[in-house]
Write a protein that holds these residues in place. Structure first.
Motif, mmCIF file in Angstrom:
data_model
loop_
_atom_site.group_PDB
_atom_site.id
_atom_site.type_symbol
_atom_site.label_atom_id
_atom_site.label_comp_id
_atom_site.label_asym_id
_atom_site.label_seq_id
_atom_site.Cartn_x
_atom_site.Cartn_y
_atom_site.Cartn_z
ATOM 1 N N ILE A 169 7.715 27.271 0.110
ATOM 2 C CA ILE A 169 8.823 27.983 0.502
ATOM 3 C C ILE A 169 9.724 28.097 -0.409
ATOM 4 N N VAL A 170 10.350 29.227 -1.066
ATOM 5 C CA VAL A 170 11.801 29.433 -1.854
ATOM 6 C C VAL A 170 12.310 30.455 -1.122
ATOM 7 N N PHE A 171 13.574 30.016 -0.976
ATOM 8 C CA PHE A 171 14.558 30.971 -0.384
ATOM 9 C C PHE A 171 15.310 31.568 -1.340
ATOM 10 N N ALA A 172 15.606 32.894 -1.350
ATOM 11 C CA ALA A 172 16.736 33.374 -2.491
ATOM 12 C C ALA A 172 17.788 33.967 -1.604
ATOM 13 N N GLU A 173 19.085 33.772 -2.368
ATOM 14 C CA GLU A 173 20.150 33.928 -1.756
ATOM 15 C C GLU A 173 21.216 34.568 -2.966
ATOM 16 N N ARG A 174 21.716 35.630 -2.711
ATOM 17 C CA ARG A 174 22.661 36.173 -3.329
ATOM 18 C C ARG A 174 24.476 35.895 -2.874
ATOM 19 N N ASP A 175 25.035 35.597 -3.832
ATOM 20 C CA ASP A 175 26.310 35.318 -3.635
ATOM 21 C C ASP A 175 27.234 36.626 -3.842
ATOM 22 N N THR A 214 21.869 36.023 -7.833
ATOM 23 C CA THR A 214 20.726 35.191 -6.963
ATOM 24 C C THR A 214 20.251 34.150 -7.168
ATOM 25 N N SER A 215 20.420 33.198 -6.534
ATOM 26 C CA SER A 215 20.175 31.747 -6.698
ATOM 27 C C SER A 215 18.668 31.284 -5.771
ATOM 28 N N PHE A 216 17.914 30.200 -6.251
ATOM 29 C CA PHE A 216 16.765 29.920 -5.488
ATOM 30 C C PHE A 216 16.679 28.597 -5.063
ATOM 31 N N ARG A 217 16.162 28.311 -3.938
ATOM 32 C CA ARG A 217 16.134 27.024 -3.527
ATOM 33 C C ARG A 217 14.792 26.713 -2.984
ATOM 34 N N ALA A 218 14.091 25.609 -3.527
ATOM 35 C CA ALA A 218 12.877 25.463 -2.778
ATOM 36 C C ALA A 218 12.940 24.717 -1.729
ATOM 37 N N SER A 219 11.963 24.871 -0.707
ATOM 38 C CA SER A 219 12.120 24.182 0.488
ATOM 39 C C SER A 219 10.456 23.436 0.809
ATOM 40 N N ASP A 220 10.620 22.382 0.933
ATOM 41 C CA ASP A 220 9.254 21.636 1.313
ATOM 42 C C ASP A 220 9.124 21.890 3.174
ATOM 43 N N ILE A 221 7.885 21.735 3.326
ATOM 44 C CA ILE A 221 7.590 21.628 5.006
ATOM 45 C C ILE A 221 7.140 20.302 5.093
ATOM 46 N N ASN A 222 7.867 19.380 5.677
ATOM 47 C CA ASN A 222 7.505 17.979 6.103
ATOM 48 C C ASN A 222 6.273 18.092 7.153
ATOM 49 N N PRO A 223 5.712 16.829 7.425
ATOM 50 C CA PRO A 223 4.458 16.824 8.072
ATOM 51 C C PRO A 223 4.650 17.335 9.830
#
Length: 244
Positions: free
Chosen positions: A187-193, A198-207
């Motif tokens: 998952i990669v979140f995109a956010e606009r200030d 636009t900046s991007f944040r990668a999010s892992d999904i834990n078990p």
């Protein structure tokens, strides 16, 4: 205040017939505009269908339309100069009807299914908001469909605004006995200030299905955000009471 314009649908609106244009190769078009023609030309060609095995394109479409709980059958019919018509049979009916006679979600999800069915293992599929016009339960089942395709060797990149789709993927990771499912999803979140950057944040999904990064501001609707805050507050209170 003047009325805001209605949001534009990313895919073609339902219509009784599609044009007779020559699509040349299996390509439903950026907006699904060639769907009827592609089904007509390539409907009997064999494709590898997760959950079904080797089948032709029409059988694969019907299988997954039933799995999603949308319609029972799909057919195409040439109507001369009028073009090519796509017919579908809802579960409560004994005859097919055209796409203008059923919910708009059917016409929106059909191109998504067709694109994935025509993709071969190793292909990359790009989908923009596949959840458009689908109710929450169907969005969740669509996530299962996409996950099945990824597990079969396709790479699917999805741009989505649907938390229901994301949450179904999180649930499947949490339910899995091994880490295999979690390794399929990124998952990669995109956010606009405020300056439009636009900046991007990668999010892992834990078990356990949790996210390593919080949702972007404004991604969740107010009801979903309140439900998230309720869960977080309940867990925090439970820890305090347990420690006390």
């Amino acid at each position: 205040m003047p009325e805001s314009p209605a949001p534009r649908s990313l895919r073609q609106e339902p219509r009784a017939f599609s044009d007779f244009s020559d699509v040349g190769r299996p390509d439903v078009g950026a907006a699904g505009e060639h769907l009827a023609r592609v089904i007509q030309w390539h409907g009997t060609e064999p494709v590898d269908v997760p959950g079904l095995g080797q089948a032709d394109l029409v059988d694969g479409l019907q299988h997954w339309l039933r799995e999603l709980g949308i319609v029972e059958d799909v057919t195409v019919e040439a109507r001369g100069r009028a073009g090519v018509g796509v017919g579908v049979r809802p579960p409560e009916m004994d005859r097919p009807v055209d796409l203008t006679s059923v919910g708009v979600g059917v016409s929106q999800v059909l191109p998504v299914l067709a694109v994935c069915l025509l993709a071969e293992p190793g292909d990359i599929v790009l989908l923009e908001q596949p959840e458009l016009h689908l109710h929450p339960a169907l969005q969740m089942r669509l996530a299962d469909f996409l996950l099945a395709w990824v597990a079969s060797g396709r790479q699917i990149i999805v741009e989505t605004h649907g938390e229901h789709l994301v949450n179904r993927l999180r649930r499947r990771v949490a339910e899995a006995e091994t880490d295999d499912v979690g390794g399929l999803v990124r998952i990669v979140f995109a956010e606009r200030d405020d300056n439009g950057h636009t900046s991007f944040r990668a999010s892992d999904i834990n078990p356990l299905g949790g996210l390593s990064e919080d949702w972007p501001d404004g991604f969740l609707d107010l009801g979903a955000r309140d439900a998230q805050k309720l869960l977080q507050a309940g867990l925090a209170k439970h820890r305090r009471l347990s420690e006390g």
